[in-house]
Design a protein around this motif. Structure first.
Motif, PDB file in Angstrom:
ATOM      1  N   LYS A   4      65.598 112.726  42.015  1.00 50.54           N
ATOM      2  CA  LYS A   4      65.439 114.143  41.756  1.00 50.54           C
ATOM      3  C   LYS A   4      64.008 114.392  41.312  1.00 50.54           C
ATOM      4  N   ARG A   5      63.305 115.249  42.032  1.00 51.23           N
ATOM      5  CA  ARG A   5      61.907 115.572  41.723  1.00 51.23           C
ATOM      6  C   ARG A   5      61.829 116.410  40.459  1.00 51.23           C
ATOM      7  N   LEU A   6      60.893 116.069  39.585  1.00 50.16           N
ATOM      8  CA  LEU A   6      60.758 116.749  38.311  1.00 50.16           C
ATOM      9  C   LEU A   6      59.408 117.429  38.174  1.00 50.16           C
ATOM     10  N   LEU A   7      59.324 118.330  37.222  1.00 46.84           N
ATOM     11  CA  LEU A   7      58.064 118.884  36.741  1.00 46.84           C
ATOM     12  C   LEU A   7      57.248 119.551  37.832  1.00 46.84           C
ATOM     13  N   GLY A   8      57.914 120.226  38.741  1.00 51.48           N
ATOM     14  CA  GLY A   8      57.187 120.963  39.768  1.00 51.48           C
ATOM     15  C   GLY A   8      56.356 122.088  39.205  1.00 51.48           C
ATOM     16  N   SER A   9      56.709 122.540  37.984  1.00 49.74           N
ATOM     17  CA  SER A   9      55.967 123.631  37.372  1.00 49.74           C
ATOM     18  C   SER A   9      54.547 123.241  37.008  1.00 49.74           C
ATOM     19  N   LEU A  10      54.219 121.955  37.027  1.00 45.57           N
ATOM     20  CA  LEU A  10      52.862 121.533  36.705  1.00 45.57           C
ATOM     21  C   LEU A  10      51.896 121.808  37.846  1.00 45.57           C
ATOM     22  N   GLY A  11      52.415 122.198  38.983  1.00 46.62           N
ATOM     23  CA  GLY A  11      51.539 122.536  40.104  1.00 46.62           C
ATOM     24  C   GLY A  11      51.214 121.362  40.991  1.00 46.62           C
ATOM     25  N   VAL A 115      85.696 116.770  31.804  1.00 52.76           N
ATOM     26  CA  VAL A 115      84.393 116.722  32.463  1.00 52.76           C
ATOM     27  C   VAL A 115      83.333 116.232  31.484  1.00 52.76           C
ATOM     28  N   LEU A 116      82.816 115.022  31.719  1.00 48.68           N
ATOM     29  CA  LEU A 116      81.728 114.437  30.938  1.00 48.68           C
ATOM     30  C   LEU A 116      80.576 114.095  31.873  1.00 48.68           C
ATOM     31  N   GLY A 117      79.369 114.078  31.335  1.00 49.87           N
ATOM     32  CA  GLY A 117      78.212 113.729  32.150  1.00 49.87           C
ATOM     33  C   GLY A 117      77.134 113.043  31.333  1.00 49.87           C
ATOM     34  N   VAL A 118      76.257 112.335  32.041  1.00 47.53           N
ATOM     35  CA  VAL A 118      75.070 111.710  31.460  1.00 47.53           C
ATOM     36  C   VAL A 118      73.860 112.374  32.096  1.00 47.53           C
ATOM     37  N   ARG A 119      73.027 112.974  31.282  1.00 43.08           N
ATOM     38  CA  ARG A 119      71.865 113.672  31.800  1.00 43.08           C
ATOM     39  C   ARG A 119      70.590 112.989  31.321  1.00 43.08           C
ATOM     40  N   THR A 120      69.632 112.833  32.223  1.00 47.06           N
ATOM     41  CA  THR A 120      68.374 112.167  31.933  1.00 47.06           C
ATOM     42  C   THR A 120      67.302 113.202  31.642  1.00 47.06           C
ATOM     43  N   GLU A 121      66.624 113.018  30.519  1.00 46.59           N
ATOM     44  CA  GLU A 121      65.489 113.872  30.171  1.00 46.59           C
ATOM     45  C   GLU A 121      64.207 113.044  30.219  1.00 46.59           C
ATOM     46  N   LEU A 122      63.219 113.548  30.937  1.00 44.22           N
ATOM     47  CA  LEU A 122      61.933 112.883  31.073  1.00 44.22           C
ATOM     48  C   LEU A 122      60.876 113.730  30.381  1.00 44.22           C
ATOM     49  N   GLY A 123      60.138 113.102  29.472  1.00 41.05           N
ATOM     50  CA  GLY A 123      59.049 113.787  28.794  1.00 41.05           C
ATOM     51  C   GLY A 123      57.716 113.344  29.373  1.00 41.05           C
ATOM     52  N   VAL A 124      56.960 114.304  29.904  1.00 43.20           N
ATOM     53  CA  VAL A 124      55.679 114.016  30.549  1.00 43.20           C
ATOM     54  C   VAL A 124      54.647 115.043  30.083  1.00 43.20           C
ATOM     55  N   ALA A 125      53.519 114.551  29.580  1.00 44.02           N
ATOM     56  CA  ALA A 125      52.401 115.417  29.213  1.00 44.02           C
ATOM     57  C   ALA A 125      52.830 116.538  28.275  1.00 44.02           C
ATOM     58  N   GLY A 126      53.688 116.206  27.302  1.00 45.47           N
ATOM     59  CA  GLY A 126      54.130 117.184  26.329  1.00 45.47           C
ATOM     60  C   GLY A 126      55.233 118.105  26.796  1.00 45.47           C
ATOM     61  N   ALA A 127      55.617 118.023  28.071  1.00 45.94           N
ATOM     62  CA  ALA A 127      56.693 118.858  28.598  1.00 45.94           C
ATOM     63  C   ALA A 127      57.954 118.013  28.743  1.00 45.94           C
ATOM     64  N   LYS A 128      59.105 118.693  28.695  1.00 43.81           N
ATOM     65  CA  LYS A 128      60.387 118.021  28.876  1.00 43.81           C
ATOM     66  C   LYS A 128      61.065 118.581  30.115  1.00 43.81           C
ATOM     67  N   ASP A 129      61.710 117.693  30.864  1.00 42.79           N
ATOM     68  CA  ASP A 129      62.472 118.154  32.018  1.00 42.79           C
ATOM     69  C   ASP A 129      63.785 117.405  32.077  1.00 42.79           C
ATOM     70  N   LYS A 130      64.880 118.162  32.099  1.00 45.62           N
ATOM     71  CA  LYS A 130      66.217 117.574  32.185  1.00 45.62           C
ATOM     72  C   LYS A 130      66.557 117.455  33.662  1.00 45.62           C
ATOM     73  N   GLY A 131      66.511 116.230  34.160  1.00 46.62           N
ATOM     74  CA  GLY A 131      66.627 116.040  35.598  1.00 46.62           C
ATOM     75  C   GLY A 131      67.960 115.544  36.068  1.00 46.62           C
ATOM     76  N   ASP A 132      68.092 114.254  36.253  1.00 47.29           N
ATOM     77  CA  ASP A 132      69.265 113.659  36.886  1.00 47.29           C
ATOM     78  C   ASP A 132      70.512 113.863  36.032  1.00 47.29           C
ATOM     79  N   LEU A 133      71.620 114.203  36.662  1.00 50.22           N
ATOM     80  CA  LEU A 133      72.892 114.405  35.983  1.00 50.22           C
ATOM     81  C   LEU A 133      73.970 113.641  36.720  1.00 50.22           C
ATOM     82  N   ASP A 134      74.688 112.787  35.983  1.00 51.88           N
ATOM     83  CA  ASP A 134      75.686 111.910  36.587  1.00 51.88           C
ATOM     84  C   ASP A 134      77.016 112.038  35.866  1.00 51.88           C
TER      85      ASP A 134
END
Length: 353
Positions: A4-11, A115-134
């Motif tokens: 899953k592609r993340l942080l597209g808002s960084l341009g 319904v339970l899930g595991v969600r991955t949060e990636l922190g890059v350059a001070g920003a957080k993005d909640k990406g993959d959800l399983d």
């Protein structure tokens, strides 16, 4: 492998993530393991942190009725503080214990509608993005399975299972919600009880089992709730006659002249009715919990007739989509709908600066 592609808002093309859970189902208090796979983007990025969140779809009762939301009930950091080069592939293994009160989602391979899930949060350059959800699958502990199997043998019918936001008074409950397994009464109790609700609160030493019966009213009396609590250790599961013991729990509760819990034992207000996750009550299941004296019948573990394996054979018909609301005592994720079919939620809405 689906990244899953993340942080597209960084341009620029950000990194992508794919979290893979080990295939064996976890159990409450057991280890959840897997790996977080990363794929570098169109530039080098510093990965500040990688965190995993356990989330649950929970029902809440409030002044305006009922609503559904998703609650984060556990969070753990599994990596971070490294440079991910452009186009680089990297895998980060993880293993951590699940909370003991993690709800069970299946029994004998059949889904219960939780319904339970595991969600991955990636922190890059001070920003957080909640990406993959399983999706997260959790099977019962041996004591939970034994009690549910005994209930099935005794003729109780599986009605539904759900997660209720709130706390049960007088217990050692740790999470901000609890699981209810709702049962239709066995024929022997159909004239006394409308339904029975069972809650397991697991801990390192054993289970707290809370049973609540919606007792029918008589000609000169109104119906009321009866409450029973029991403690079951993890260690002697295979040496007990569960059918006899659970039947004694149920009989003691429903035939007692005075209700154990005529007042609502739950911290949240409102009735505890069926939520229709299965749409029928065909399966048969019985549930109980240990409290003080344990009653043992002749023999150990003797069972006959249909058990929980046949009770849940139909599987879950699905979970209704609701609206987030009324959840205030824990972090509530601003997401609506079935999050296993809608991974592409409003990413970044929950980010904190």
């Amino acid at each position: 492998m689906v990244f899953k592609r993340l942080l597209g808002s960084l341009g620029v093309g950000g990194p992508a993530v794919d979290t893979v859970l080990d295939p064996l189902s976890a159990v409450p208090g057991g280890t959840l393991s897997g790996q977080v796979n990363l794929k570098g983007g169109n530039a080098d990025f510093t990965i500040d942190h990688i965190s995993l969140e356990l989330i649950a779809r929970v029902e809440a009762e409030h002044d305006h009725g009922e609503s559904e939301g998703t609650v984060v009930f556990h969070r753990i950091a599994v990596g971070g503080n490294f440079r991910l080069a452009e186009g680089e592939y990297r895998s980060i293994p993880f293993a951590f214990p699940l909370p003991w009160e993690t709800p069970i989602t299946e029994l004998y391979g059949q889904q219960l509608g939780i319904v339970l899930g595991v969600r991955t949060e990636l922190g890059v350059a001070g920003a957080k993005d909640k990406g993959d959800l399983d999706p997260l699958t959790v099977r019962p502990l041996p004591a939970q399975e034994a009690i549910l199997e005994a209930l099935g043998q005794l003729g109780f019918g599986f009605k539904s299972a759900d997660l209720e936001y709130g706390r049960i008074r007088g217990t050692g409950q740790q999470l901000p919600f609890y699981q209810e397994i709702e049962l239709t009464p066995a024929p022997a109790y159909a004239h006394q009880v409308n339904e029975i609700e069972v809650t397991f609160l697991a801990g390192p030493a054993g289970l707290e089992v809370v049973i609540e019966a919606d007792k029918r009213g008589g000609f000169f009396s109104e119906g009321h709730d009866a409450l029973s609590r029991h403690t079951v250790p993890h260690g002697d599961v295979h040496s007990r006659n569960w059918n006899a013991e659970v039947e004694a729990w149920i009989r003691q509760m429903v035939e007692h002249r005075t209700s154990y819990g005529s007042q609502n034992p739950h911290a949240s207000n409102g009735a505890h009715g069926s939520h229709g996750l299965f749409g029928h009550g065909a399966p048969h299941v019985d549930k109980g919990h240990g409290h003080g004296d344990h009653h043992h019948g002749d023999g150990h573990g003797h069972r006959s007739g249909p058990g929980m394996g046949t009770v849940v054979a139909a599987g879950a018909a699905g979970v209704a989509v609701g609206v987030v609301g009324g959840l205030v005592a824990a972090e509530v994720v601003d997401e609506v709908g079935d999050f296993f079919e809608g991974d592409d939620e409003d990413e970044g809405d929950d980010d904190e600066s």
